[in-house]
Design a protein around this motif. Sequence first.
Motif, PDB file in Angstrom:
ATOM      1  N   ARG A  29      17.855  62.031  95.019  1.00  0.00           N
ATOM      2  CA  ARG A  29      18.168  61.066  96.088  1.00  0.00           C
ATOM      3  C   ARG A  29      18.853  59.825  95.512  1.00  0.00           C
ATOM      4  NH1 ARG A  29      19.613  58.964 100.607  1.00  0.00           N
ATOM      5  NH2 ARG A  29      18.179  57.579 101.666  1.00  0.00           N
ATOM      6  N   LEU A  30      18.469  59.423  94.300  1.00  0.00           N
ATOM      7  CA  LEU A  30      19.113  58.266  93.682  1.00  0.00           C
ATOM      8  C   LEU A  30      20.617  58.483  93.548  1.00  0.00           C
ATOM      9  CD1 LEU A  30      16.557  57.271  90.905  1.00  0.00           C
ATOM     10  CD2 LEU A  30      17.083  56.029  93.020  1.00  0.00           C
ATOM     11  N   ARG A  31      21.015  59.676  93.169  1.00  0.00           N
ATOM     12  CA  ARG A  31      22.441  59.995  93.033  1.00  0.00           C
ATOM     13  C   ARG A  31      23.135  59.854  94.395  1.00  0.00           C
ATOM     14  NH1 ARG A  31      24.050  62.310  88.755  1.00  0.00           N
ATOM     15  NH2 ARG A  31      22.192  63.560  88.417  1.00  0.00           N
ATOM     16  N   ASP A  32      22.477  60.341  95.443  1.00  0.00           N
ATOM     17  CA  ASP A  32      23.029  60.231  96.796  1.00  0.00           C
ATOM     18  C   ASP A  32      23.232  58.773  97.203  1.00  0.00           C
ATOM     19  OD1 ASP A  32      22.833  63.001  96.952  1.00  0.00           O
ATOM     20  OD2 ASP A  32      20.960  62.949  98.108  1.00  0.00           O
ATOM     21  N   LEU A  33      22.387  57.892  96.686  1.00  0.00           N
ATOM     22  CA  LEU A  33      22.463  56.469  97.028  1.00  0.00           C
ATOM     23  C   LEU A  33      23.462  55.704  96.170  1.00  0.00           C
ATOM     24  CD1 LEU A  33      18.642  55.822  97.516  1.00  0.00           C
ATOM     25  CD2 LEU A  33      20.400  55.977  99.304  1.00  0.00           C
ATOM     26  N   GLY A  34      24.044  56.368  95.150  1.00  0.00           N
ATOM     27  CA  GLY A  34      25.051  55.715  94.327  1.00  0.00           C
ATOM     28  C   GLY A  34      24.634  55.395  92.911  1.00  0.00           C
ATOM     29  N   PRO A  69      13.540  53.909 102.868  1.00  0.00           N
ATOM     30  CA  PRO A  69      12.099  54.189 102.920  1.00  0.00           C
ATOM     31  C   PRO A  69      11.562  54.933 101.702  1.00  0.00           C
ATOM     32  CG  PRO A  69      13.085  54.605 105.061  1.00  0.00           C
ATOM     33  CD  PRO A  69      14.214  54.332 104.104  1.00  0.00           C
ATOM     34  N   ASP A  70      12.293  55.929 101.198  1.00  0.00           N
ATOM     35  CA  ASP A  70      11.790  56.683 100.052  1.00  0.00           C
ATOM     36  C   ASP A  70      11.789  55.834  98.779  1.00  0.00           C
ATOM     37  OD1 ASP A  70      14.592  56.808 100.322  1.00  0.00           O
ATOM     38  OD2 ASP A  70      14.737  58.694  99.234  1.00  0.00           O
ATOM     39  N   VAL A  71      12.766  54.963  98.618  1.00  0.00           N
ATOM     40  CA  VAL A  71      12.799  54.070  97.460  1.00  0.00           C
ATOM     41  C   VAL A  71      11.675  53.033  97.582  1.00  0.00           C
ATOM     42  CG1 VAL A  71      14.164  52.339  96.222  1.00  0.00           C
ATOM     43  CG2 VAL A  71      15.254  54.449  97.050  1.00  0.00           C
ATOM     44  N   MET A  72      11.483  52.505  98.778  1.00  0.00           N
ATOM     45  CA  MET A  72      10.403  51.541  98.996  1.00  0.00           C
ATOM     46  C   MET A  72       9.038  52.176  98.710  1.00  0.00           C
ATOM     47  SD  MET A  72      11.954  49.641 102.387  1.00  0.00           S
ATOM     48  CE  MET A  72      10.453  48.774 102.759  1.00  0.00           C
ATOM     49  N   ALA A  73       8.879  53.442  99.075  1.00  0.00           N
ATOM     50  CA  ALA A  73       7.620  54.151  98.819  1.00  0.00           C
ATOM     51  C   ALA A  73       7.404  54.339  97.321  1.00  0.00           C
ATOM     52  CB  ALA A  73       7.609  55.501  99.538  1.00  0.00           C
ATOM     53  N   ALA A  74       8.471  54.660  96.580  1.00  0.00           N
ATOM     54  CA  ALA A  74       8.361  54.834  95.125  1.00  0.00           C
ATOM     55  C   ALA A  74       7.987  53.508  94.450  1.00  0.00           C
ATOM     56  CB  ALA A  74       9.668  55.376  94.558  1.00  0.00           C
ATOM     57  N   ILE A  75       8.580  52.418  94.916  1.00  0.00           N
ATOM     58  CA  ILE A  75       8.243  51.101  94.373  1.00  0.00           C
ATOM     59  C   ILE A  75       6.783  50.773  94.658  1.00  0.00           C
ATOM     60  CG2 ILE A  75       8.680  48.618  94.608  1.00  0.00           C
ATOM     61  CD1 ILE A  75      11.683  49.404  95.104  1.00  0.00           C
ATOM     62  N   ALA A  76       6.332  51.064  95.853  1.00  0.00           N
ATOM     63  CA  ALA A  76       4.934  50.812  96.218  1.00  0.00           C
ATOM     64  C   ALA A  76       3.980  51.642  95.357  1.00  0.00           C
ATOM     65  CB  ALA A  76       4.715  51.118  97.699  1.00  0.00           C
ATOM     66  N   GLU A  77       4.364  52.859  95.036  1.00  0.00           N
ATOM     67  CA  GLU A  77       3.529  53.718  94.193  1.00  0.00           C
ATOM     68  C   GLU A  77       3.437  53.168  92.771  1.00  0.00           C
ATOM     69  OE1 GLU A  77       3.069  58.436  92.951  1.00  0.00           O
ATOM     70  OE2 GLU A  77       4.779  57.804  94.164  1.00  0.00           O
ATOM     71  N   ALA A  78       4.514  52.579  92.283  1.00  0.00           N
ATOM     72  CA  ALA A  78       4.539  52.032  90.917  1.00  0.00           C
ATOM     73  C   ALA A  78       3.839  50.676  90.822  1.00  0.00           C
ATOM     74  CB  ALA A  78       5.983  51.899  90.436  1.00  0.00           C
ATOM     75  N   ARG A  79       3.814  49.930  91.892  1.00  0.00           N
ATOM     76  CA  ARG A  79       3.312  48.552  91.873  1.00  0.00           C
ATOM     77  C   ARG A  79       1.935  48.390  91.198  1.00  0.00           C
ATOM     78  NH1 ARG A  79       4.943  46.945  96.739  1.00  0.00           N
ATOM     79  NH2 ARG A  79       6.855  46.170  95.861  1.00  0.00           N
ATOM     80  N   PRO A  80       0.942  49.253  91.444  1.00  0.00           N
ATOM     81  CA  PRO A  80      -0.369  49.073  90.791  1.00  0.00           C
ATOM     82  C   PRO A  80      -0.333  49.255  89.271  1.00  0.00           C
ATOM     83  CG  PRO A  80      -0.565  50.556  92.678  1.00  0.00           C
ATOM     84  CD  PRO A  80       0.897  50.326  92.442  1.00  0.00           C
ATOM     85  N   LEU A  81       0.738  49.855  88.755  1.00  0.00           N
ATOM     86  CA  LEU A  81       0.862  50.088  87.314  1.00  0.00           C
ATOM     87  C   LEU A  81       1.585  48.937  86.609  1.00  0.00           C
ATOM     88  CD1 LEU A  81       1.964  53.831  87.529  1.00  0.00           C
ATOM     89  CD2 LEU A  81      -0.357  52.930  87.215  1.00  0.00           C
ATOM     90  N   LEU A  82       2.096  47.988  87.385  1.00  0.00           N
ATOM     91  CA  LEU A  82       2.873  46.868  86.848  1.00  0.00           C
ATOM     92  C   LEU A  82       1.998  45.631  86.673  1.00  0.00           C
ATOM     93  CD1 LEU A  82       5.969  47.333  89.160  1.00  0.00           C
ATOM     94  CD2 LEU A  82       5.789  47.976  86.743  1.00  0.00           C
TER      95      LEU A  82
END
Length: 100
Positions: A29-34, A69-82
């Motif tokens: 999906r990242l590739r699709d977004l540029g 939405p999918d990028v925001m969800a990935a960021i939210a998943e990583a947030r507790p590890l930061l």
Amino acid sequence: MTYVNAGTLGAVPGKRDELVSLLTQRNERLRDLGCTLYEVGIDDDEPNVVFVVELWESAGAHQDSLSQPDVMAAIAEARPLLNGQFGGFRFTVAGSPLRD
């Protein structure tokens, strides 16, 4: 013009490898977004830091990706590890000796 976002993400002590695992999950999906390159790295001398280098088709493509939405969800998943410590830099590529 290619846009570069290079930086460091501070990881909660003991969570660096989990963060790396999350960031390196296959995501076309990242590739699709540029996004044309997304590299994640570590340095054993800095056990609570993850290094990330991203190349995007443009600064706008990068900015637009952050509202998906999918990028925001990935960021939210990583947030507790930061741990909240971030560093880095961004720039628009002016040229390269490796290509025309």
